[in-house]
Scaffold this motif. Structure first.
Motif, PDB file in Angstrom:
ATOM      1  N   PHE A 184     -18.158  20.164 -17.833  1.00 27.47           N
ATOM      2  CA  PHE A 184     -16.743  19.805 -17.811  1.00 27.47           C
ATOM      3  C   PHE A 184     -15.971  20.459 -18.962  1.00 27.47           C
ATOM      4  CE2 PHE A 184     -17.269  15.619 -15.285  1.00 27.47           C
ATOM      5  CZ  PHE A 184     -17.007  16.297 -14.114  1.00 27.47           C
TER       6      PHE A 184
ATOM      7  N   ILE B 269     -19.971  13.529 -19.340  1.00 26.83           N
ATOM      8  CA  ILE B 269     -18.944  12.857 -20.137  1.00 26.83           C
ATOM      9  C   ILE B 269     -18.799  13.536 -21.485  1.00 26.83           C
ATOM     10  CG2 ILE B 269     -18.210  10.682 -21.129  1.00 26.83           C
ATOM     11  CD1 ILE B 269     -20.066   9.284 -19.375  1.00 26.83           C
ATOM     12  N   ALA B 270     -19.945  13.826 -22.127  1.00 27.64           N
ATOM     13  CA  ALA B 270     -19.904  14.440 -23.457  1.00 27.64           C
ATOM     14  C   ALA B 270     -19.154  15.766 -23.396  1.00 27.64           C
ATOM     15  CB  ALA B 270     -21.325  14.660 -23.971  1.00 27.64           C
TER      16      ALA B 270
ATOM     17  N   LEU C 243     -16.879  16.646 -21.153  1.00 22.33           N
ATOM     18  CA  LEU C 243     -15.452  16.384 -20.900  1.00 22.33           C
ATOM     19  C   LEU C 243     -14.741  16.032 -22.207  1.00 22.33           C
ATOM     20  CD1 LEU C 243     -13.103  15.865 -18.882  1.00 22.33           C
ATOM     21  CD2 LEU C 243     -13.806  13.481 -18.889  1.00 22.33           C
ATOM     22  N   VAL C 244     -15.364  15.137 -22.977  1.00 19.91           N
ATOM     23  CA  VAL C 244     -14.759  14.725 -24.240  1.00 19.91           C
ATOM     24  C   VAL C 244     -14.672  15.918 -25.196  1.00 19.91           C
ATOM     25  CG1 VAL C 244     -14.982  13.178 -26.193  1.00 19.91           C
ATOM     26  CG2 VAL C 244     -15.544  12.361 -23.933  1.00 19.91           C
ATOM     27  N   THR C 245     -15.726  16.746 -25.208  1.00 15.39           N
ATOM     28  CA  THR C 245     -15.706  17.950 -26.042  1.00 15.39           C
ATOM     29  C   THR C 245     -14.498  18.818 -25.712  1.00 15.39           C
ATOM     30  OG1 THR C 245     -18.111  17.949 -26.060  1.00 15.39           O
ATOM     31  CG2 THR C 245     -17.038  19.994 -26.707  1.00 15.39           C
TER      32      THR C 245
ATOM     33  N   ILE D 104     -11.594  17.936 -24.379  1.00 13.38           N
ATOM     34  CA  ILE D 104     -10.327  17.324 -24.821  1.00 13.38           C
ATOM     35  C   ILE D 104     -10.182  17.463 -26.336  1.00 13.38           C
ATOM     36  CG2 ILE D 104      -9.009  15.187 -24.912  1.00 13.38           C
ATOM     37  CD1 ILE D 104     -10.457  14.325 -22.356  1.00 13.38           C
ATOM     38  N   ILE D 105     -11.288  17.201 -27.066  1.00 15.15           N
ATOM     39  CA  ILE D 105     -11.222  17.216 -28.526  1.00 15.15           C
ATOM     40  C   ILE D 105     -11.029  18.635 -29.053  1.00 15.15           C
ATOM     41  CG2 ILE D 105     -12.577  16.798 -30.614  1.00 15.15           C
ATOM     42  CD1 ILE D 105     -11.467  14.295 -29.430  1.00 15.15           C
TER      43      ILE D 105
END
Lengths: 331, 294
Positions: free
Chosen positions: A35, A107-108, A110-112, A114-115
């Motif tokens: 992601f 999930i990890a 995806l968050v990566t 965004i961050i």
């Protein structure tokens, strides 16, 4: 439809095909739900930009701040872009791919994504923050006049060569015994491990190969656009590529190409026509375009999860595997 | 040191907000086995429901209830109409993550034309300042803290002492066995979506109330902090999520005081990465992230 627009469409198509082929190697063939794919494309674009731009102290560039600025001649920025994507995949892969369960990996990542965008957006001295980089030199611009039609043809040709190379590489991987191992890991990781395959090494390799190809696609894009900013690589851009792959057919290179032409290219074009024809308020159409992409994903996962061009299945008649393959094949 | 004392005060508020969001998220995952990436969007949608009620001149505390009801009904319908059919069809874990991400994207972009691109805020007086030494909080913030503590105690009581709570825990542990023991798992799961949806809606409104202003894009930030707290505590573990919320809330506010408020989510992410490297199963879970999917 003038030449510039046609060229624009062709180059975008080339970039999207390269990107979806890379995503196919990761998601379609190896089952890595990347992601944060767009981050690797962005890394390639930024790397190509700072490799080809003069230092930010140069006369015309003083309105932006960025590190580097090496003014290296063409192919080096593109090669550097690919390297940047591949190298970035190492730390990300080491954190995400080693221990985590596959849905946590998704999930990890995806968050990566965004961050990473937040960090680049806020940390201005690094890559000029939210404003992004502008006036990125185009390939060969010191030797050819970039404002001519023939330069557009040249750029299309360069893109096409890259598409060809990436397609060749992807086909070699998919059809080789190595590709078979990757598919075995995707279908049943435990069984592949029991046969002596190392899933972490396999995933890391495909993460780096895919990252490098994504980086190349970013380098091609930034050379054409001459600008690159955090707003061009928000995480939904990755979802478009996923939509393309799901529509086209996961695990099938031809399907990936078809999906890239149908979804990112097709949608851009339809949106542009709709806005030009003044159907509804202009800022509603791009929003509805995203809704349509979501519906595409849901619709295909529901009615035809294997995509328009499904992955060819090589299963021997009467083998006990047949039932297993059917069970795990639906995602 | 007074800046850190003040930050500690903000940390208390922050952890209260995160706890409500993270407990809802982690219960959804633990009991229904669904990683709902649309959670942040449902939060922000509920915040907008409360915003429109608040703009009509009604106090935000009534808006908050409306937000909770909206969150509950919406989450329930989302599961019934989208997630449950896909799960019944045998869609894999990863497929469900993609489905929820697609839903999240659609939700954000359906809302965008309705609520617009500009940031909004509630019209509510923040209340009088209350000082405890160097810690300064508003009456509203105290209300948020008390509300959150009450909700956490309520969740604890629900899970420990009620038949429904026991049925939920049984369903989380082994749905097939629970059904064989006569637990109506379908109805339990419906209740879970209603309860966690209400928590999600409430969390959205108090998160929006606690920030100066909000836009559609705030939903992604809400999701990240809730995710970080839930994963830190061990996904699927309500008590773990509470501990995670305390840690994330404190660390983000203290780092904002020491460094820069723009990097709050980055710090939350840093904690998340550390957990994933050092203890992927989270603080409380025995299996959590390490176990095979399914």
């Amino acid at each position: 439809m003038n030449t510039y627009y046609a060229a624009n469409l062709l180059i975008y198509a080339g970039v999207d095909i390269i990107a979806v082929l890379a995503l196919n190697l990761q998601f379609g063939v190896s089952g890595i739900v990347n992601f944060s794919f767009i981050v690797f494309q962005a890394a390639g674009a930024y790397a190509a930009a700072v490799l080809s731009m003069p230092p930010h102290t140069a006369a015309d560039y003083s309105f932006q701040v960025y590190f580097g600025g090496y003014q290296l001649p063409f192919p080096i920025p593109w090669i550097g872009g690919a390297l940047a994507g591949g190298v970035l995949a190492i730390p990300v892969g080491l954190v995400v791919l080693r221990k985590l369960r596959s849905d946590y990996q998704a999930i990890a990542l995806l968050v990566t994504s965004i961050i990473a965008n937040t960090v680049i957006n806020n940390a201005r001295p690094f890559l000029n923050g939210a404003a992004g980089l502008a006036l990125v030199p185009q390939p060969l611009q010191d030797q050819v006049d970039t404002n001519t039609d023939s330069y557009l043809y040249l750029y299309i040709a360069l893109t096409a060569v890259c598409v060809g190379l990436v397609w060749f590489l992807a086909a070699r991987i998919v059809n080789s015994p190595y590709g078979r191992t990757l598919r075995a890991m995707r279908e049943h990781e435990l069984a592949a491990t029991a046969l002596g395959k190392n899933p972490v090494a396999l995933k890391m390799t495909m993460f780096m190969v895919g990252g490098a190809i994504a980086g190349l696609s970013g380098a091609i894009l930034v050379g054409f656009l001459t600008v690159w900013a955090p707003s061009t690589w928000l995480y939904p851009e990755t979802i478009i590529l996923f939509a393309a792959l799901i529509v086209g057919g996961r695990g099938n290179n031809l399907g990936a190409i078809l999906g890239a032409l149908l979804v990112p290219v097709g949608f851009e074009e339809v949106t542009r026509q709709l806005i030009r024809m003044n159907v509804g308020p202009p800022n509603v159409i791009p929003a509805l375009e995203w809704v349509a992409i979501g519906l595409f994903i849901l619709g295909f996962l529901w009615f035809r999860p294997e995509g328009v061009r499904p992955e060819p299945r090589h299963v021997f008649e009467g083998s006990p595997e047949t039932e297993l393959v059917e069970n795990v094949g639906t995602a | 040191m007074s800046i850190f004392a003040a930050a500690f005060g903000f940390g208390l508020v922050s952890m209260s907000v995160i706890a409500v969001a993270a407990v809802g998220f982690t219960m959804q995952f633990g009991i229904t086995n669904m990683i709902n990436l649309a959670y942040g969007q449902v939060m922000i949608s509920s915040a907008y429901v409360a915003y429109y009620i608040n703009r009509a001149g009604v106090t935000i505390w009534v808006g908050m209830i409306a937000g909770a009801v909206f969150g509950a009904v919406f989450s329930f319908l989302l599961n019934r109409l989208v997630y449950a059919p896909f799960q019944r069809k045998g869609t894999s874990h990863i497929g469900m993550v993609i489905v929820s991400l697609a839903v999240s994207l659609m939700l954000a972009n359906l809302l965008l034309p309705i609520v617009g691109y500009f940031s909004v805020s509630y019209q509510e007086h923040a209340g009088n300042l209350v000082r405890l030494g160097d810690i300064v909080v508003t009456n509203n913030q105290i209300a948020i803290i008390l509300l959150s503590v009450a909700l956490m105690l309520g969740i604890h009581a629900l899970l420990r002492y009620t038949r429904l709570g026991k049925a939920m825990r049984a369903t989380a542990a082994n749905p097939t066995l629970a059904r064989n023991c006569g637990i109506p798992t379908q109805r339990v799961i419906d209740m879970v979506w209603l309860i966690t949806g209400a928590l999600c809606g409430l969390a959205g409104v108090i998160a929006a109330l606690n920030s100066d202003s909000f836009v559609i894009a705030s939903g992604a930030g809400f999701l990240i902090t809730a995710l970080a707290a839930a994963v830190l505590g061990g996904a699927g573990q309500p008590y773990g999520a509470m501990i995670g919320a305390v840690i994330i809330g404190l660390i983000t506010e203290l780092s904002a005081a020491a460094w820069s408020p723009e990097y709050k989510e980055v710090v939350a992410f840093g904690v998340l990465v550390l957990v994933m490297v050092l203890r992927p199963q989270g603080l409380l879970a025995k299996r959590g992230a390490l176990a095979a999917a399914g």
